[in-house]
Each structure stands twice: as structure tokens, then as C-alpha cells.
Design a protein around this motif. Sequence first.
Motif, PDB file in Angstrom:
ATOM      1  N   ASP A   2      34.450  73.330 127.352  1.00 52.98           N
ATOM      2  CA  ASP A   2      33.557  72.994 126.513  1.00 52.98           C
ATOM      3  C   ASP A   2      32.256  73.544 126.806  1.00 52.98           C
ATOM      4  N   THR A   3      31.914  73.900 128.136  1.00 50.32           N
ATOM      5  CA  THR A   3      30.571  74.223 128.769  1.00 50.32           C
ATOM      6  C   THR A   3      30.563  75.654 129.089  1.00 50.32           C
ATOM      7  N   SER A   4      31.364  76.548 128.622  1.00 47.33           N
ATOM      8  CA  SER A   4      31.334  77.901 128.565  1.00 47.33           C
ATOM      9  C   SER A   4      30.144  78.314 128.223  1.00 47.33           C
ATOM     10  N   ALA A   5      29.615  79.461 128.876  1.00 45.77           N
ATOM     11  CA  ALA A   5      28.315  80.074 128.600  1.00 45.77           C
ATOM     12  C   ALA A   5      28.285  80.513 127.157  1.00 45.77           C
ATOM     13  N   PHE A   6      29.478  81.200 126.680  1.00 45.59           N
ATOM     14  CA  PHE A   6      29.372  81.398 125.164  1.00 45.59           C
ATOM     15  C   PHE A   6      29.126  80.356 124.249  1.00 45.59           C
ATOM     16  N   ASP A   7      29.873  79.155 124.702  1.00 48.05           N
ATOM     17  CA  ASP A   7      29.562  78.092 123.606  1.00 48.05           C
ATOM     18  C   ASP A   7      27.876  77.524 123.743  1.00 48.05           C
ATOM     19  N   ILE A   8      27.528  77.571 124.771  1.00 50.20           N
ATOM     20  CA  ILE A   8      26.252  76.989 125.291  1.00 50.20           C
ATOM     21  C   ILE A   8      25.366  77.915 124.276  1.00 50.20           C
ATOM     22  N   ILE A   9      25.411  79.233 124.549  1.00 51.25           N
ATOM     23  CA  ILE A   9      24.444  80.177 123.911  1.00 51.25           C
ATOM     24  C   ILE A   9      24.612  80.244 122.482  1.00 51.25           C
ATOM     25  N   SER A  10      26.138  79.941 122.043  1.00 52.58           N
ATOM     26  CA  SER A  10      26.465  79.932 120.493  1.00 52.58           C
ATOM     27  C   SER A  10      25.869  78.682 119.718  1.00 52.58           C
ATOM     28  N   LYS A  17      19.652  77.139 115.048  1.00 50.47           N
ATOM     29  CA  LYS A  17      18.794  78.070 114.715  1.00 50.47           C
ATOM     30  C   LYS A  17      17.365  77.916 115.593  1.00 50.47           C
ATOM     31  N   VAL A  18      17.561  77.951 116.860  1.00 51.73           N
ATOM     32  CA  VAL A  18      16.604  77.964 117.903  1.00 51.73           C
ATOM     33  C   VAL A  18      15.987  79.288 118.030  1.00 51.73           C
ATOM     34  N   CYS A  19      14.641  79.140 118.052  1.00 51.28           N
ATOM     35  CA  CYS A  19      13.919  80.680 118.581  1.00 51.28           C
ATOM     36  C   CYS A  19      13.379  80.229 119.781  1.00 51.28           C
ATOM     37  N   SER A  20      12.822  81.289 120.696  1.00 48.07           N
ATOM     38  CA  SER A  20      11.812  81.022 121.676  1.00 48.07           C
ATOM     39  C   SER A  20      11.073  82.280 121.599  1.00 48.07           C
ATOM     40  N   TYR A  21       9.774  81.936 122.076  1.00 56.26           N
ATOM     41  CA  TYR A  21       8.712  82.942 121.885  1.00 56.26           C
ATOM     42  C   TYR A  21       7.925  83.161 123.266  1.00 56.26           C
ATOM     43  N   ARG A  22       7.216  84.514 123.481  1.00 57.25           N
ATOM     44  CA  ARG A  22       6.512  84.546 124.613  1.00 57.25           C
ATOM     45  C   ARG A  22       5.062  85.397 124.004  1.00 57.25           C
ATOM     46  N   VAL A  23       4.155  84.665 124.394  1.00 59.73           N
ATOM     47  CA  VAL A  23       2.695  85.225 123.843  1.00 59.73           C
ATOM     48  C   VAL A  23       2.039  86.052 124.935  1.00 59.73           C
ATOM     49  N   ASP A  24       1.984  87.534 124.659  1.00 62.02           N
ATOM     50  CA  ASP A  24       1.235  88.412 125.628  1.00 62.02           C
ATOM     51  C   ASP A  24      -0.268  88.524 125.006  1.00 62.02           C
ATOM     52  N   SER A  25      -1.169  89.302 125.611  1.00 58.69           N
ATOM     53  CA  SER A  25      -2.313  89.773 125.187  1.00 58.69           C
ATOM     54  C   SER A  25      -2.600  90.158 123.732  1.00 58.69           C
ATOM     55  N   TYR A  26      -1.598  91.019 123.390  1.00 64.85           N
ATOM     56  CA  TYR A  26      -1.457  91.423 122.142  1.00 64.85           C
ATOM     57  C   TYR A  26      -0.256  91.287 121.198  1.00 64.85           C
ATOM     58  N   TRP A  27       0.809  91.247 121.995  1.00 59.67           N
ATOM     59  CA  TRP A  27       2.251  91.100 121.198  1.00 59.67           C
ATOM     60  C   TRP A  27       2.760  89.853 121.527  1.00 59.67           C
ATOM     61  N   ILE A  28       3.409  89.359 120.546  1.00 61.41           N
ATOM     62  CA  ILE A  28       4.166  88.210 120.443  1.00 61.41           C
ATOM     63  C   ILE A  28       5.739  88.599 120.262  1.00 61.41           C
ATOM     64  N   TYR A  29       6.455  88.094 121.289  1.00 60.07           N
ATOM     65  CA  TYR A  29       7.822  88.399 121.095  1.00 60.07           C
ATOM     66  C   TYR A  29       8.576  86.978 120.592  1.00 60.07           C
ATOM     67  N   GLU A  30       9.673  87.302 119.941  1.00 57.70           N
ATOM     68  CA  GLU A  30      10.389  86.408 119.185  1.00 57.70           C
ATOM     69  C   GLU A  30      11.897  86.531 119.485  1.00 57.70           C
ATOM     70  N   VAL A  31      12.497  85.671 119.985  1.00 62.26           N
ATOM     71  CA  VAL A  31      14.025  85.839 120.204  1.00 62.26           C
ATOM     72  C   VAL A  31      14.583  84.676 119.383  1.00 62.26           C
ATOM     73  N   CYS A  32      15.135  84.846 118.392  1.00 63.00           N
ATOM     74  CA  CYS A  32      16.159  84.035 117.666  1.00 63.00           C
ATOM     75  C   CYS A  32      17.570  83.933 117.955  1.00 63.00           C
ATOM     76  N   HIS A  33      18.091  83.200 118.717  1.00 61.95           N
ATOM     77  CA  HIS A  33      19.135  83.229 119.577  1.00 61.95           C
ATOM     78  C   HIS A  33      20.303  83.337 118.763  1.00 61.95           C
ATOM     79  N   GLY A  34      21.065  84.523 119.020  1.00 65.92           N
ATOM     80  CA  GLY A  34      22.501  84.971 118.167  1.00 65.92           C
ATOM     81  C   GLY A  34      21.906  85.427 116.810  1.00 65.92           C
ATOM     82  N   ARG A  35      20.792  85.883 116.527  1.00 70.19           N
ATOM     83  CA  ARG A  35      20.108  86.429 115.402  1.00 70.19           C
ATOM     84  C   ARG A  35      19.580  87.912 115.786  1.00 70.19           C
ATOM     85  N   HIS A  36      18.405  87.820 115.986  1.00 69.32           N
ATOM     86  CA  HIS A  36      17.637  89.167 116.281  1.00 69.32           C
ATOM     87  C   HIS A  36      16.603  88.732 117.535  1.00 69.32           C
TER      88      HIS A  36
END
Length: 433
Positions: free
Chosen positions: A44-52, A58-77
Motif C-alpha cells: 500500500d506504500t508503493s511509490a506508484f500508489d503514493i504519486i498516484s 489534484k495537487v500541483c507544485s510550483y517553482r518561481v524563478d526570476s522570469y518563468w513559473i513552472y507548474e507540475v500538476c502531478h499525474g497530469r501535465h
Amino acid sequence: SSGINAEWPLRPGIVMRTENSDEEYICQLPEPSVFQLPDHVDVDTSAFDIISKLDQDKVCSYRVDSYWIYEVCHGRHVKQFHEERDASNKKVLVKQAFYLGYVSYDSFPTNLGDKFQPPTLNHAGALRPYFSVVYKGGTECDLIPGYRRETTVYYLCMPDFQTSVVSVKEVATCRYDIVIYTSLLCKNKLYRIKEDPINHIYCLSTDGTKWKRPLGYDMLSQMTDDSLFKETPLPKKNPLPEPILVSKSTTKVNTPHPKSQQNSQKAEPKKSQLTFPEKRFVRNFLTAEKCVIGGIGWWKYEFCYQKSLKQFHKERSGAKTEILLGIWDENRHIEYLNEKGKTLDTSKKPAYIDLHYFMGDICDETGLPRHVTLRMKCGQQDNNVQALTMFMEEPAMCVYKFTAESVLFCKVIENIDQFGVPRGSIDEIIDSI
């Protein structure tokens, strides 16, 4: 050999002989280390299950650089975009946007049957197990007609971290690598960092002297200032202190007359194992006479201990853009923690401390001074006191979280008050390393 003390339990060993002095030792070699399956690895704690689960929530993570913003919506785009405000400074407009890839049926690893030996990558000075997801079919690449952007996202176990984008690199034209720290992956023991095993080799002299060292070792230790010999210092020429005798019947302690100890060796205080340049670095850093500069990407960071934290960018022409993120004011830090009702239990040894730096440059978007929380974390991966790992997050507009990790901080945070402010003297810190 008959000279070996039979009380020492020996498994089959090998006999070694030194070249010059013709000394003979019998040595017991360690068993080769083999990978062992951790106990209670739950499917139940396999990496695949955790990331899924991140995708399901519907969690998204962001990184803000000087010009660009990067958006990682896990399992989507994965998306890269730039925002600007309109003339009224009220509405945010997306000026540029590129999709760096979408998830597909073949995005996840296919070798999940080999889940007990996850792959590793060299990151932050250590080989770390990772779980990767490939995002394909992004926006078409301008430089390679017909090729669509592609991103590999590497998830690494990192305690005390929310799911955060640590770095974004364009490893080839329109191909990207993104590293994400997440404490969620630490639920699976297989993705926790593995310490290299230390195997000891035990040797005994065949002439019956149990812990006799080779003559060549002693000669080399006298000529070498290496830390290997500092950890096992040679005995002084002065006689050792006389032993304290304990009577079994009365438990009375018999000590020699004070005059008999006049020539005995006095206990020496612990001496630092640092070299002179390392001591000078630690002293200059802890007194803010020397600041540490680091960071990757467009912004670099200048960290001055208990003084200030800045970010800057320097053009090839020499022009420099500099932003003050915060300055250290102990009273303001204590006021802030009292307002929040947060104090530390000093009886417990922390893995990190948070220090709050206020009164940075005014933020254009909020009209308020910038504020940064400095997290000083004990790092065990690199024993070099001059090595710092830095990581910056911006959880809210012009509010920052700066993490600095070093083995030096393990000693700095040993002596703190209830507000997390280090109280140990610099000399004590240097001598304890």
C-alpha cells in the motif's frame, strides 16, 4: 599461532606480514554486505500508489524563478509560463505559456516488478533512490520542427519537505529534468537514503600482543596530519596515570598519593579536528565577516549568518540586480514567535531551526517589506563544514523560505534557547567538530 589469545573469537582469517619490520598479524575480514529486503514493506506504500494519490487529490507544485513559473500538476501535465500585471496592477495576465509534457499510459516505469531495488541518481552529494514519471507531447519545439517538449520528473524522499519543485534543468533542446522533494515518498523504506555500510577489519599480532599496531603505522602517523591518525592519537611519551583500584569487598576506591601523580599525564581538553582554513571559515561565517554565495539558475543567493539574506543576478557586463529578502533582528524574531505562540522544547534535540528575517526590500505586488524564514538544517551527507546546500521556496508573494543544510549546523543548533536562537560560543562550536 600459539601466541594468539584464545579468548578472542576468531572466524577463519588471513595472515598478513609487514614488509620492512617482518611483523605478522592475523586478520579477520568482514562478511560482504548484501542487500536485504526491509521488514514490513507494505504494497500500500508503493511509490506508484503514493504519486498516484497526488493525482487523485489534484495537487500541483510550483517553482518561481526570476522570469518563468513552472507548474507540475502531478499525474497530469508540466507547464512553463510567465505572468505580468495589467496597467492598473490589479489583473494578472499570462503573457507566455508552454506545456512541457502530458502524462500518458507509458509515463510511469514499466519495471515495477523490480520494486525492491529502485534506481538512484547522484543528487546533493549522495546517491538517492528515486521514482520517475515521464511527461510527453508538450508544446512543439521551435528549434526542432515536429518534436514536442518532454519532461522527466524525479521524485526523491526528503523528510520535512512538502511536495516541492527543487530544480528545473533543460538537459537537451526542449527536454527537461525536474527534481521534486517530497516527504510522502519516505513512507516507503526503499526510497529512503541508504548509508554506506562500514565494515571493520580486526587484526591481532601473532606474538600475543593483543592491540599492537604496526611500526610503519606509527611512523606514518608522526609524519602525517591526516584526520585518520587524529581519531586514534598516539600515546604520549609521559607515563600514563596510575590506575584506580576498586576493592570488590568494600567498593572502597584507593587512589595514589597526590605527589605520585606529579609526573603523570594530565587530561587534555578535546581539540578540534578541523584544519586551520576550516576553522577560519567557520569563525568568519559565524561572525558574518564572510558570507556564503550559492544557488543555480538566474538568481544567486548571499547568506550572511545572523545578518542578512539577499538574492542577486549579475550580468556579463557587470551590472547587478540585487534584492534584500530580509535582515536579522533577534528582538523582532522573538516578537514574531510570541505573536504566533510558538516556542521550542529545549530538552529535545532538533533536526533544524527556523530563524525569521524581516524588513527586506518593498515588494511591488504587495507593497510590504519582504520576509524570509531561514531554515538551518543539520546535514549528515557531506562532512565538509564549508559545504552548504541551499534551496529557496516562495510559498506566497514576496514571502520566502530559504533552507540551508550543512554538517556545521549540526553543532550550531545543539545549544539553542526556547526561540530557536543559537547560544553556543564560536570557540565551543569549533572545538566540538
